[in-house]
Design an enzyme around this catalytic site. Structure first.
Site, PDB file in Angstrom:
ATOM      1  N   THR A 211       0.921  -1.307   0.081  1.00  0.00           N
ATOM      2  CA  THR A 211       0.020   0.065   0.058  1.00  0.00           C
ATOM      3  C   THR A 211       0.776   1.243   0.010  1.00  0.00           C
ATOM      4  OG1 THR A 211      -1.834  -1.100   1.215  1.00  0.00           O
ATOM      5  CG2 THR A 211      -1.552   1.252   1.480  1.00  0.00           C
ATOM      6  N   GLY A 274      -0.485  -2.557   5.812  1.00  0.00           N
ATOM      7  CA  GLY A 274      -0.234  -3.859   6.798  1.00  0.00           C
ATOM      8  C   GLY A 274      -1.699  -4.650   6.584  1.00  0.00           C
TER       9      GLY A 274
HETATM   10  N1  ASP Z   1      -3.636  -2.408   4.428  1.00  0.00           N
HETATM   11  C1  ASP Z   1      -4.134  -3.005   3.230  1.00  0.00           C
HETATM   12  C2  ASP Z   1      -5.183  -3.879   3.296  1.00  0.00           C
HETATM   13  O1  ASP Z   1      -5.410  -4.522   4.437  1.00  0.00           O
HETATM   14  C3  ASP Z   1      -2.867  -3.743   2.393  1.00  0.00           C
HETATM   15  C4  ASP Z   1      -1.557  -2.989   2.598  1.00  0.00           C
HETATM   16  O2  ASP Z   1      -1.277  -2.373   3.084  1.00  0.00           O
HETATM   17  O3  ASP Z   1      -0.767  -3.534   1.428  1.00  0.00           O
HETATM   18  O4  ASP Z   1      -5.912  -3.821   2.418  1.00  0.00           O
END
Ligand code: ASP
Length: 380
Positions: A211, A274
């Site tokens: 992300t 995360g």
């Molecule tokens: N936080 C994002 C989610 O759970 C994933 C990521 O941080 O890559 O969709």
């Protein structure tokens, strides 16, 4: 009764926001780069489709205009409150500037979901739009604001390979689970270092997360008369994602959830990455902001302005709350956070193997970091 879609009636709730411009511009660049899990590089869900989430939040860091008009003194306002017993009493509470937020979830074919989130913030009376409704709203916007792209713009071989890889792993797990039914295997208690090494060996984080986010502080130059700056001092945060590889159809993570993956108030701006479910359960970004204020006294007369309060609040949530008792750290709230306070102190922390991050100072100086031991939970 006539129903108004709201958009035309609520054009630009927020006047020109330089901090929002900054975080939007940074996130747009990352969304356009196929290396990150957002926009063009988004991961695939379990139905082989790409759906994206994004959010943005902006807050002025000085008193509202009513303060300037003399309605407020000393950051406190008197308000008459009429209780259930109809007895009017006076309460005093601190004034905090009005935050603005916008977010979108589960959108397809939108080139820059962060710009759509900003449009929700500035051009509708709402905070969050999802799925078809958000896409319909995107279609109604001028091309200079939000553009759409066909499916193949978002298709990357690397992300497709990751979907196949994650599916295989999950099938294997399922298989092992079936075979070992009736036996409970508890992982041994491990130190944070061992857990993090273990995670990086497996390379799981890289496949799961990615992300993108940005936090920014804007302090206008002091000018007078007609040359007054357009915008007041502001903090802003933006987060954008394709979610998690092989996520269930219409699963929504923390990134578009204000308070979980993104938060900005008059004291700090936070953006998270995360395992979203954990960040939502702990309302991680909001928790950091409130710890900073209530627990560490930042923003009060006694509060230190050197960034130590921000670092403490971030570390407590990333290495404490999200990791639980430390026993199952990897499967608990694995991820990281970037944060900026209103004095311009930046901090980042992660409880996973790595998080690509960098920051830029007012004078143009830049720094970048990747690995967790470069920003480990040491006292500042
Ligand atoms: N936080 C994002 C989610 O759970 C994933 C990521 O941080 O890559 O969709």
């Amino acid at each position: 009764m006539e129903f108004s879609p709201g958009y035309e009636d609520h054009q630009c709730k927020v006047s020109a926001s330089v901090a929002a411009d900054a975080v939007e511009a940074a996130v747009r660049c990352l969304e356009d780069c196929p290396l990150f899990n957002a926009g063009a590089g988004s991961v695939f869900g379990n139905d082989g489709r790409i759906r994206m989430d994004a959010s943005i939040m902006v807050c002025s860091i000085e008193k509202s205009s009513s303060a300037a008009e003399g309605k407020v003194s000393g950051g406190q306002r008197d308000k008459a409150v009429v209780g259930p017993d109809k007895i009017s009493q006076k309460r005093r509470y601190p004034i905090t500037p009005q935050p603005q937020a916008g977010s979108v979830a589960g959108v397809e074919n939108v080139k820059n979901p962060i710009s759509l989130a900003r449009a929700v913030m500035e051009r509708t009376p709402h905070v969050m739009l999802i799925g078809k409704g958000a896409e319909e709203f995107a279609q109604s916007l001028p091309k200079e604001v939000v553009e759409t792209r066909p499916d193949d713009y978002f298709w990357t071989e690397r992300r497709w390979g990751q979907l196949i890889e994650v599916r295989k792993r999950e099938e294997q797990k399922q298989h092992q689970h079936q075979e070992g039914k009736g036996t409970i295997h508890l992982p041994p208690k491990q130190s944070l270092e061992v857990q993090l090494d273990h995670a990086s060996e497996k390379g799981h984080d890289e496949q799961k997360f990615g992300t993108v986010g940005c936090v920014a502080l804007y302090i206008p130059e002091k000018k007078s008369g007609f040359n007054k700056p357009l915008s007041r001092p502001q903090l802003a945060s933006a987060t954008s994602t394709g979610g998690m590889t092989n996520q269930r159809f219409n699963r929504v993570g923390d990134s578009p959830v204000i308070g979980a993956g993104t938060y900005a108030n008059h004291l700090c701006a936070i953006s998270c990455t995360g395992h979203g479910e954990h960040f939502i359960r702990w309302v991680a970004a909001h928790d950091i902001a409130k710890r900073l204020e209530y627990k560490h006294g930042y923003g009060s007369a006694e509060g230190k302005k050197d960034g130590s309060a921000l670092k403490k609040a971030v570390d407590e949530v990333v290495f404490g709350t999200l990791m639980g008792d430390g026993n199952y750290g990897i499967d608990k709230g694995s991820g990281g956070v970037i944060a900026l306070d209103r004095d311009g102190n930046f901090t980042a922390a992660m409880n996973c193997s790595g998080m690509y991050h960098g920051w830029i100072y007012e004078d143009g100086g830049m720094e970048t970091r990747i690995f967790w031991d470069e920003c480990s939970p040491k006292e500042p």
